[in-house]
Design an enzyme around this catalytic site. Structure first.
Site, PDB file in Angstrom:
ATOM      1  N   GLY A 109       0.818  -1.208   0.000  1.00 33.41           N
ATOM      2  CA  GLY A 109       0.000   0.000   0.000  1.00 33.41           C
ATOM      3  C   GLY A 109       0.850   1.255   0.000  1.00 33.41           C
ATOM      4  O   GLY A 109       0.526   2.253  -0.669  1.00 33.41           O
ATOM      5  N   ASP A 113       0.517   0.195  13.152  1.00 34.22           N
ATOM      6  CA  ASP A 113       0.822  -1.129  12.600  1.00 34.22           C
ATOM      7  C   ASP A 113       1.012  -2.189  13.683  1.00 34.22           C
ATOM      8  O   ASP A 113       1.174  -3.372  13.372  1.00 34.22           O
ATOM      9  CB  ASP A 113       2.094  -1.052  11.750  1.00 34.22           C
ATOM     10  CG  ASP A 113       1.858  -0.262  10.474  1.00 34.22           C
ATOM     11  OD1 ASP A 113       0.685  -0.160  10.038  1.00 34.22           O
ATOM     12  OD2 ASP A 113       2.838   0.275   9.921  1.00 34.22           O
ATOM     13  N   ARG A 115       1.295  -9.151   9.424  1.00 34.29           N
ATOM     14  CA  ARG A 115       1.362  -8.826  10.865  1.00 34.29           C
ATOM     15  C   ARG A 115       0.430  -9.735  11.680  1.00 34.29           C
ATOM     16  O   ARG A 115       0.673 -10.003  12.851  1.00 34.29           O
ATOM     17  CB  ARG A 115       1.055  -7.358  11.090  1.00 34.29           C
ATOM     18  CG  ARG A 115       2.044  -6.455  10.350  1.00 34.29           C
ATOM     19  CD  ARG A 115       2.142  -5.070  10.947  1.00 34.29           C
ATOM     20  NE  ARG A 115       2.807  -4.175  10.000  1.00 34.29           N
ATOM     21  CZ  ARG A 115       4.131  -4.079   9.846  1.00 34.29           C
ATOM     22  NH1 ARG A 115       4.943  -4.813  10.577  1.00 34.29           N
ATOM     23  NH2 ARG A 115       4.642  -3.243   8.961  1.00 34.29           N
TER      24      ARG A 115
HETATM   25  C1  S3P Z   1       3.116   3.916   6.285  1.00 33.68           C
HETATM   26  C2  S3P Z   1       2.052   4.550   6.878  1.00 33.68           C
HETATM   27  C3  S3P Z   1       0.992   3.856   7.614  1.00 33.68           C
HETATM   28  C4  S3P Z   1       1.373   2.413   7.927  1.00 33.68           C
HETATM   29  C5  S3P Z   1       2.027   1.715   6.765  1.00 33.68           C
HETATM   30  C6  S3P Z   1       3.287   2.451   6.343  1.00 33.68           C
HETATM   31  C7  S3P Z   1       4.121   4.729   5.572  1.00 33.68           C
HETATM   32  O1  S3P Z   1      -0.171   3.812   6.823  1.00 33.68           O
HETATM   33  O2  S3P Z   1       0.240   1.689   8.352  1.00 33.68           O
HETATM   34  O3  S3P Z   1       2.391   0.391   7.142  1.00 33.68           O
HETATM   35  O4  S3P Z   1       5.220   4.213   5.280  1.00 33.68           O
HETATM   36  O5  S3P Z   1       3.839   5.902   5.304  1.00 33.68           O
HETATM   37  P1  S3P Z   1      -1.251   5.023   6.896  1.00 33.68           P
HETATM   38  O6  S3P Z   1      -0.497   6.244   6.638  1.00 33.68           O
HETATM   39  O7  S3P Z   1      -2.229   4.716   5.806  1.00 33.68           O
HETATM   40  O8  S3P Z   1      -1.834   4.939   8.260  1.00 33.68           O
END
Ligand code: S3P
Length: 740
Positions: free
Chosen positions: A398, A619, A692
């Site tokens: 993501g 996380d 996780r």
């Molecule tokens: C991340 C931001 C977080 C986190 C993801 C990594 C990043 O997500 O959960 O594992 O590297 O910017 P969100 O910003 O959508 O909360």
């Protein structure tokens, strides 16, 4: 034995492929009768002796009479004559199919002989073989787990296609359908061209040195490259004549690439050479690790990797978990956009960060490594990216998709971003919507899900964005777009989220203004290459923090962990629960605070988790839920609806698993209520492909009364590839089922 699918099968040409097809179907009882035809009398006798067919005949018309399916398995050029003979026979309603390794010539010839392509003729090509040939080499399992490509035409009879498809599947093959010219091009590139080059190179060297002296000095590289020059010359001669056009096409492309390599060598252009070699190496590794596995192994097996976590154990020793995922992603992104060469140490070699590397390689950036955590990025500057040759596949990541969307919205070229099943379900409107407000043109799948198609050539305007949710990914996406926008871009967050993008932009010499909860960037500056040392990932360390807290007698030190205050919510929450955690040796590495963390077992107690800590531990909740299950009393989490749209719905999936293990865990729309009783049972739980979750249930086994079987764990490799090895070293009893 199954009930027969068809009456009579006739196989014409009893070589390795035809013989194996006949034998496989006969052994499985799928045809009432298998009849063989071959011009060679010896093969006919052997085929009956070896049980490949029920009987053989020496007359083609007789062989075809009454057949329901006729498989044409003769050498590719013999096919031309065979089709002519078949056209003069009465084939009734028989379904025709073949196994030729080029398809255009078969279809062309069939049209010439029959006047049109018979609608019950389904051209096919099994991608399987062996060094051995002839009917005595026939094996009923030859096609198991191999690809078979069928190339139906628009007017191919669907019932005939379905039948041929079914027969191959019964033999264990993975059947795909493709159009004729696509098949011939793919095969020309991946099979025919390499054979031509291998034959050509060996001959070229041999000709220059008639007594073959030079081969005395040829080592492994030569042997590996030229192995296929030992293939059957007659068969390959046939293939090149049959697939002439597609081979010429791929050969011409290759000649142009070879010419470019020649020029690079001639001009001493090391940059080009390094670019070609690193991309080739990455593609080769990707092929052997991912594509080959997917093509030949996984398709036939369920992808379920099961962790078996045996109860008990306690943790001790010093551990260094792998590099921080967020910083690893950003080191590649900013390193690629910088001027000059960026060296990265401690890079996380997990699938997510590797997806980011591959994305930038696809866009023309030369990236060496990773090798033992070291990556060298040859930056192309803010305006040096090139269009990727096709959709950019980001796997499970993501972060890659959301951050890249901001960057790509400002490029001059179009891009398409895709991902795996989990990523394809995740919401992308959170980035698409504000980017569109800046003038970006982005298409999403239904309900704002991937794939994303991002149109290049847009002029982005500046904006101020009040983020509706606390998300570092959304913030970072907009800041990256802001590097190109006509005016300032500022983002205000409702609660602090990880600030690696801001810190690292500054580390690359790019001015960033941070004013309370608002971050602002402006275009017109450049990024200068940097040295980056990636600290150990606190999100990975968290599994061991909880593990050591809940397993009596544990005492563990986690080294060199990133303790950026926007990431340390897990430490704060565990401390509120009564954990024994001590930070020592604090230092700063490349703009990020780092410390060693000692954790000793302690009796935890349930708490109401303060909502302001939620984004700082976003996380780590799956494993914190395990801590809550082992604590005394109730733990309540609120304000964490974000957890429902992570790699899985982490509230539901954890609640389901904990309930299976006998824990009283009640999901709520924005959190969970867990009644800690200290006792956890064993059982079967599902990680739903979420790394996780898989690791959290592994940690739960330390306090379980029986083994926990955790399904669907393959994605642990996305963030923590050596989790099992480190867990074992520290004293946990978890392993891949079957490997323990
Ligand atoms: C991340 C931001 C977080 C986190 C993801 C990594 C990043 O997500 O959960 O594992 O590297 O910017 P969100 O910003 O959508 O909360």
């Amino acid at each position: 034995m199954q009930a027969p699918l068809i009456g009579r099968l006739t196989v014409i040409g009893l070589g390795l492929i035809g013989g194996s097809f006949a034998k496989g179907l006969r052994e499985r009882g799928l045809c009432r009768e298998v009849v063989g035809f071959d011009l060679d009398a010896g093969s006919r006798i052997k085929a009956v002796e070896l049980g490949v067919v029920d009987r053989c005949v020496d007359n083609l018309a007789e062989a075809c009479r009454g057949a329901e399916v006729i498989q044409l398995a003769v050498p590719i050029l013999a096919m031309e004559h065979l089709l002519e003979q078949l056209a003069s026979l009465d084939l009734g309603d028989a379904v025709l199919t073949d196994v030729g390794s080029a398809k255009g010539n078969v279809v062309r010839r069939a049209r010439e002989c029959f006047g049109r392509m018979p609608t019950r003729f389904v051209p096919g090509h099994p991608i399987a073989g062996s060094e051995r040939s002839g009917v005595s080499a026939a094996e009923s399992s030859l096609f198991s787990r191999h690809k078979v490509i069928l190339t139906p035409l628009d007017d191919t009879d669907p019932a005939a296609l379905a039948l041929v498809d079914k027969l191959w599947r019964e033999l264990g093959a993975d059947v795909e359908h493709m159009d004729v010219s696509h098949h011939d091009e793919v095969l020309a590139a991946t099979s025919h061209l390499p054979h031509l080059l291998a034959f050509g190179l060996v001959d070229s060297l041999a000709k220059r040195n008639e007594n073959l002296e030079i081969f005395r000095y040829a080592a492994g590289g030569f042997r590996d490259f030229t192995r296929i020059a030992g293939s059957d010359p007659v068969m390959w001669h046939d293939i090149f004549l049959a697939n002439r056009e597609a081979v010429l096409h791929t050969l011409d492309d290759f000649r142009a690439d070879l010419e470019a390599l020649r020029t690079a060598v001639d001009e001493g252009d090391g940059h080009t050479l390094l670019g070609v070699f690193t991309r080739a190496r990455a593609a080769r590794e990707h092929f052997s690790k991912i594509l080959a596995r997917r093509a030949y192994v996984d398709v036939m097996h369920s992808k379920d990797l099961i962790f078996l976590a045996n109860p008990g154990g306690c943790l001790s020793g010093q551990l260094r978990v792998p590099g921080d995922k967020s910083i690893s992603h950003r080191s590649i992104m900013l390193g690629s956009l910088a001027e000059g060469v960026t060296e990265v140490d401690g890079f996380l070699e997990g699938e997510d960060a590797l997806a980011t590397i591959q994305a930038f390689r696809d866009m023309g950036v030369v990236i060496e490594g990773p090798s033992q955590g070291r990556v060298t990025v040859h930056g192309v500057g803010l305006h040096g990216l090139k269009a990727a040759p096709g959709p950019i596949y980001l796997g499970n990541s993501g972060t890659s998709m959301r951050l890249l969307s901001g960057l790509l919205a400002a490029q001059s070229f179009d891009s398409t971003l895709t991902g795996d099943a989990s990523l394809s379900k995740r919401p992308m409107n959170r980035v698409a919507k504000p980017l569109r407000e800046m003038g970006a043109v982005i298409e999403t799948g239904p309900e704002g899900r991937p794939p994303l198609t991002i149109r290049g050539g847009q002029r982005l305007s500046g904006m101020h964005y009040d983020m509706p949710m606390a998300s570092a990914q959304v913030k970072s996406c907009l800041l990256l777009a802001g590097l190109y926008a006509a005016e300032k871009v500022s983002v205000t967050e409702p609660a602090p989220t990880r600030d690696h993008t801001e810190r690292m932009l500054q580390g690359f010499g790019y001015p960033v203004q941070v004013d309370g909860s608002t971050v602002t960037v402006e275009s017109g500056h450049t990024l200068r290459s940097a040295r980056i040392e990636v600290p150990a990932d606190i999100s990975s360390a968290a599994f061991f923090m909880v593990a050591a807290s809940i397993a009596p007698g544990s005492d563990i030190t986690l080294e060199h962990v990133g303790v950026n205050p926007t990431r340390t919510g897990v430490i704060s929450i565990l401390k509120l629960m009564g954990a024994d955690i001590e930070l020592s040796n604090p230092r700063e590495v490349g703009g990020e605070p780092v410390a060693d963390i000692r954790v000793r077992a302690a009796q935890l107690k349930g708490i109401d988790i303060p909502e302001d800590l939620v984004p700082l531990a976003i996380d780590e909740f799956p494993v914190l839920f395990v801590a809550a299950a082992c604590a005394e009393g109730r733990t309540t989490l609120r304000g964490a609806e974000e957890l429902r749209v992570k790699e899985s719905d982490r509230i539901q999936v954890m609640a389901d698993g904990l309930q299976t293990l006998g824990v009283n865990a009640v999901p709520t729309p924005d959190g969970i209520i867990i009644e800690g009783s200290g006792t956890i049972g064993g059982g079967e739980v599902w990680a739903h492909g979420d790394h996780r979750i898989a690791m959290s249930f592994s940690v739960a086994s330390l306090r379980a009364s029986a083994a926990i079987r955790i399904h669907d764990c393959a994605n642990v490799a996305t963030s923590f590839p050596n989790f099992l090895a480190l867990a074992e070293r520290a004293g946990m009893r978890v392993a891949v089922e079957g490997n323990s």
